[in-house]
Design a protein around this motif. Structure first.
Motif, PDB file in Angstrom:
ATOM      1  N   MET A 175       0.252  -0.610   0.000  1.00 46.92           N
ATOM      2  CA  MET A 175       0.000   0.000   0.000  1.00 46.92           C
ATOM      3  C   MET A 175       0.148   0.358   0.000  1.00 46.92           C
ATOM      4  N   GLN A 176      -0.599  -0.394  -0.801  1.00 45.20           N
ATOM      5  CA  GLN A 176      -1.116   0.067  -0.771  1.00 45.20           C
ATOM      6  C   GLN A 176      -1.155   0.380  -0.812  1.00 45.20           C
ATOM      7  N   ARG A 177      -0.406   2.550  -0.589  1.00 42.32           N
ATOM      8  CA  ARG A 177      -0.766   1.578  -1.481  1.00 42.32           C
ATOM      9  C   ARG A 177      -0.472   0.469  -0.764  1.00 42.32           C
ATOM     10  N   CYS A 178      -0.322   0.703  -0.729  1.00 43.34           N
ATOM     11  CA  CYS A 178      -0.184  -0.540  -0.384  1.00 43.34           C
ATOM     12  C   CYS A 178      -0.495  -0.719   0.979  1.00 43.34           C
ATOM     13  N   GLN A 179      -0.684  -1.433   1.521  1.00 47.89           N
ATOM     14  CA  GLN A 179      -1.076  -2.486   2.335  1.00 47.89           C
ATOM     15  C   GLN A 179      -1.869  -2.090   3.506  1.00 47.89           C
ATOM     16  N   LEU A 180      -2.756  -2.959   3.681  1.00 47.97           N
ATOM     17  CA  LEU A 180      -3.596  -2.700   4.777  1.00 47.97           C
ATOM     18  C   LEU A 180      -3.507  -3.857   5.753  1.00 47.97           C
ATOM     19  N   ASP A 210      10.149  -2.440   4.115  1.00 50.33           N
ATOM     20  CA  ASP A 210      10.312  -2.038   2.716  1.00 50.33           C
ATOM     21  C   ASP A 210       9.125  -2.603   1.961  1.00 50.33           C
ATOM     22  N   ALA A 211       8.185  -1.743   1.574  1.00 51.72           N
ATOM     23  CA  ALA A 211       6.936  -2.213   0.973  1.00 51.72           C
ATOM     24  C   ALA A 211       6.304  -1.085   0.165  1.00 51.72           C
ATOM     25  N   GLU A 212       5.063  -1.320  -0.280  1.00 50.29           N
ATOM     26  CA  GLU A 212       4.280  -0.309  -0.985  1.00 50.29           C
ATOM     27  C   GLU A 212       4.957   0.125  -2.288  1.00 50.29           C
ATOM     28  N   ALA A 213       5.462  -0.843  -3.029  1.00 41.63           N
ATOM     29  CA  ALA A 213       6.237  -0.544  -4.241  1.00 41.63           C
ATOM     30  C   ALA A 213       5.359  -0.565  -5.486  1.00 41.63           C
ATOM     31  N   THR A 214       5.590   0.394  -6.389  1.00 41.29           N
ATOM     32  CA  THR A 214       4.958   0.420  -7.706  1.00 41.29           C
ATOM     33  C   THR A 214       6.009   0.793  -8.748  1.00 41.29           C
ATOM     34  N   MET A 268      -0.520 -18.625  -7.851  1.00 45.12           N
ATOM     35  CA  MET A 268       0.257 -18.035  -6.776  1.00 45.12           C
ATOM     36  C   MET A 268       1.668 -17.742  -7.287  1.00 45.12           C
ATOM     37  N   VAL A 269       2.170 -16.529  -7.009  1.00 46.92           N
ATOM     38  CA  VAL A 269       3.516 -16.168  -7.444  1.00 46.92           C
ATOM     39  C   VAL A 269       4.460 -15.945  -6.273  1.00 46.92           C
ATOM     40  N   SER A 270       3.923 -15.954  -5.037  1.00 53.29           N
ATOM     41  CA  SER A 270       4.769 -15.816  -3.851  1.00 53.29           C
ATOM     42  C   SER A 270       5.153 -17.195  -3.341  1.00 53.29           C
ATOM     43  N   THR A 271       5.922 -17.232  -2.263  1.00 56.25           N
ATOM     44  CA  THR A 271       6.495 -18.497  -1.797  1.00 56.25           C
ATOM     45  C   THR A 271       5.532 -19.339  -0.975  1.00 56.25           C
ATOM     46  N   GLY A 272       4.471 -18.726  -0.447  1.00 54.16           N
ATOM     47  CA  GLY A 272       3.574 -19.427   0.467  1.00 54.16           C
ATOM     48  C   GLY A 272       3.998 -19.308   1.908  1.00 54.16           C
ATOM     49  N   ALA A 273       5.157 -18.715   2.177  1.00 49.35           N
ATOM     50  CA  ALA A 273       5.650 -18.524   3.540  1.00 49.35           C
ATOM     51  C   ALA A 273       5.550 -17.052   3.931  1.00 49.35           C
ATOM     52  N   GLY A 274       5.496 -16.795   5.232  1.00 47.58           N
ATOM     53  CA  GLY A 274       5.391 -15.425   5.701  1.00 47.58           C
ATOM     54  C   GLY A 274       4.129 -14.770   5.189  1.00 47.58           C
ATOM     55  N   THR A 275       4.182 -13.455   5.024  1.00 50.05           N
ATOM     56  CA  THR A 275       3.064 -12.730   4.436  1.00 50.05           C
ATOM     57  C   THR A 275       3.579 -11.808   3.343  1.00 50.05           C
ATOM     58  N   THR A 276       2.693 -11.418   2.445  1.00 55.86           N
ATOM     59  CA  THR A 276       3.081 -10.572   1.317  1.00 55.86           C
ATOM     60  C   THR A 276       2.171  -9.357   1.241  1.00 55.86           C
ATOM     61  N   THR A 277       2.587  -8.377   0.453  1.00 55.32           N
ATOM     62  CA  THR A 277       1.761  -7.203   0.221  1.00 55.32           C
ATOM     63  C   THR A 277       2.247  -6.458  -1.006  1.00 55.32           C
ATOM     64  N   CYS A 278       1.389  -5.643  -1.562  1.00 56.85           N
ATOM     65  CA  CYS A 278       1.755  -4.652  -2.581  1.00 56.85           C
ATOM     66  C   CYS A 278       2.410  -5.256  -3.813  1.00 56.85           C
ATOM     67  N   GLY A 279       1.657  -6.029  -4.576  1.00 60.16           N
ATOM     68  CA  GLY A 279       2.187  -6.569  -5.813  1.00 60.16           C
ATOM     69  C   GLY A 279       2.083  -5.575  -6.958  1.00 60.16           C
ATOM     70  N   TYR A 280       2.950  -5.718  -7.955  1.00 64.03           N
ATOM     71  CA  TYR A 280       2.911  -4.852  -9.135  1.00 64.03           C
ATOM     72  C   TYR A 280       3.652  -5.546 -10.273  1.00 64.03           C
ATOM     73  N   GLY A 310       8.318   2.418 -17.283  1.00 64.39           N
ATOM     74  CA  GLY A 310       9.070   1.199 -17.023  1.00 64.39           C
ATOM     75  C   GLY A 310      10.502   1.397 -16.583  1.00 64.39           C
ATOM     76  N   LYS A 311      10.822   2.552 -15.990  1.00 64.82           N
ATOM     77  CA  LYS A 311      12.208   2.828 -15.629  1.00 64.82           C
ATOM     78  C   LYS A 311      12.471   2.865 -14.129  1.00 64.82           C
ATOM     79  N   THR A 312      11.442   3.057 -13.306  1.00 65.19           N
ATOM     80  CA  THR A 312      11.673   3.377 -11.900  1.00 65.19           C
ATOM     81  C   THR A 312      10.697   2.650 -10.985  1.00 65.19           C
ATOM     82  N   ILE A 313      11.209   2.174  -9.855  1.00 60.99           N
ATOM     83  CA  ILE A 313      10.398   1.663  -8.756  1.00 60.99           C
ATOM     84  C   ILE A 313      10.326   2.734  -7.676  1.00 60.99           C
ATOM     85  N   VAL A 314       9.147   2.953  -7.124  1.00 62.66           N
ATOM     86  CA  VAL A 314       8.987   3.838  -5.982  1.00 62.66           C
ATOM     87  C   VAL A 314       8.387   3.013  -4.850  1.00 62.66           C
ATOM     88  N   TRP A 315       8.866   3.239  -3.614  1.00 66.21           N
ATOM     89  CA  TRP A 315       8.390   2.433  -2.494  1.00 66.21           C
ATOM     90  C   TRP A 315       8.612   3.174  -1.182  1.00 66.21           C
TER      91      TRP A 315
END
Length: 381
Positions: free
Chosen positions: A1-6, A187-191, A116-128, A196-201
């Motif tokens: 978050m979310q952006r990410c994440q709630l 480290d989260a909330e990435a888009t 599913m594209v994550s590992t199934g372990a832990g928790t995830t957030t903010c896909g892009y 197509g040049k930059t990640i912001v988080w």
């Protein structure tokens, strides 16, 4: 978050549920058996004049933060529904056993298949998605252990736990993982920028919750915000020249002391969030909203001069708790227009790359408290 994440939502806290989804994974309440067939498209409520041909894509439990691929024919989203791992599974046929916290999935909008594209372990957030739609970006705690992170101590207040996330890049089949951040803390909330040049988080690497940018391979990180307080949920404008985000900056010494005390415990209380815009290099910051409400999940309108966002600024349900709805506003804060009326929670809006479709998350039609689903609608200008 979310952006990410709630985070870790309880039925008793349903009034702030929208914010909970913004920051991280959620431990679901007991949920009903998911439906097994896709709901038919339906017209919007008469006052939802910008939305038509609404269709529901997920059913049951918690599904959040759905974002389009660059081609517009896929979505990445997080869910506590347990779709089959390592093989395509028919949409709406998850396991009867829910996940304890979020995992990351990709949905093909043409075939209605989910992987599913994550590992199934832990928790995830903010896909892009990355450009080309062959790889995806998300945040995960799986390197810290296989279990869901513990719930935060609330002490009667609404709080997010700032779990120890890092950013990862994986192929769309979940293989070939690459770690993009390697600093302690959140480290989260990435888009990703439309060019197509930059990640912001959002990161705590310098001791505060600030917005950063870096190259797609994780190199050349640079800090974009310096104000004390929370800055996050950043998205680029269609031309990649500006960034819209949410922020909560302490306004007096008491608020500053409280913010720092909670931050030392890896907690934050997002009671008030305002929408801001800045240039992609962090310059020329301007405040869009100034209403003291919980304004979050901002995204640029395709015209690049308006912002769609979620807020509890004006609505309360029968229990007296605030409802969250979608709004559209000019970049100078004028001309605010409410977009949704159905349900008690509407958030995480994103326009498709061609600007013709809106995806968002809502509890409209939910069968159980704490249920959120992904919806698509055609956008009516």
């Amino acid at each position: 978050m979310q952006r990410c994440q709630l985070k870790h939502v309880k039925v008793a806290m349903i009034g702030m549920l929208g914010l909970a989804l913004v920051a991280t994974s959620m431990v679901p309440p007991a949920a009903a058996e998911p439906k097994r067939a896709q709901a038919p498209a339906k017209p919007a409520a008469s006052s939802e004049r910008h939305l038509t041909n609404i269709r529901q894509l997920t059913f049951g439990r918690q599904n959040a933060e759905a974002y389009f691929s660059f081609s517009g024919n896929k979505l990445i989203f997080q869910s506590t529904n347990n779709w089959m791992k390592d093989t395509f599974a028919a949409a709406m046929h998850p396991s009867d056993v829910p996940l304890g916290c979020y995992q990351m999935y990709v949905m093909d909008l043409e075939s209605d298949k989910i992987r599913m594209v994550s590992t199934g372990a832990g928790t995830t957030t903010c896909g892009y998605f990355f450009p080309g739609d062959r790889r995806v970006l998300y945040s995960s705690t799986h390197l810290r252990g296989p279990n869901c992170p513990p719930k935060p101590k609330r002490d009667g207040a609404y709080r997010w736990a700032l779990d120890d996330y890092d950013l990862f890049s994986v192929r769309i089949d979940g293989l070939d993982p690459q770690r993009l951040t390697n600093t302690p803390g959140y480290d989260a909330e990435a888009t990703v920028s439309p060019n197509g040049k930059t990640i912001v988080w959002t990161s705590m690497r310098d001791g505060d919750l600030d917005i950063y940018a870096m190259d797609l391979d994780g190199t050349h990180p640079r800090r974009l915000t310096q104000e004390i307080g929370y800055d996050g949920g950043a998205f680029f404008s269609p031309d990649s020249k500006r960034i819209v985000y949410r922020a909560q900056h302490p306004s007096n010494q008491e608020e500053l002391d409280q913010y720092k005390a909670l931050l030392a415990q890896n907690l934050v209380e997002p009671g008030r969030l305002e929408i801001f815009i800045m240039n992609a290099d962090g310059s020329n910051k301007q405040q869009v909203t100034n209403n003291g409400a919980s304004n979050f999940s901002p995204f640029f309108h395709p015209d690049g001069h308006r912002v769609i966002f979620a807020s509890n600024v004006e609505t309360r349900n029968a229990s007296g708790r605030p409802d969250f709805h979608l709004y559209l506003v000019n970049e100078d804060g004028s001309g605010q227009e409410r977009l949704t009326v159905d349900g008690h929670f509407n958030s995480f809006p994103m326009f498709s790359p061609d600007g013709k479709t809106l995806v968002w998350v809502s509890d409209r039609g939910a069968k159980e408290p704490g249920e959120f689903n992904v919806f698509l609608a055609d956008w009516v200008p």
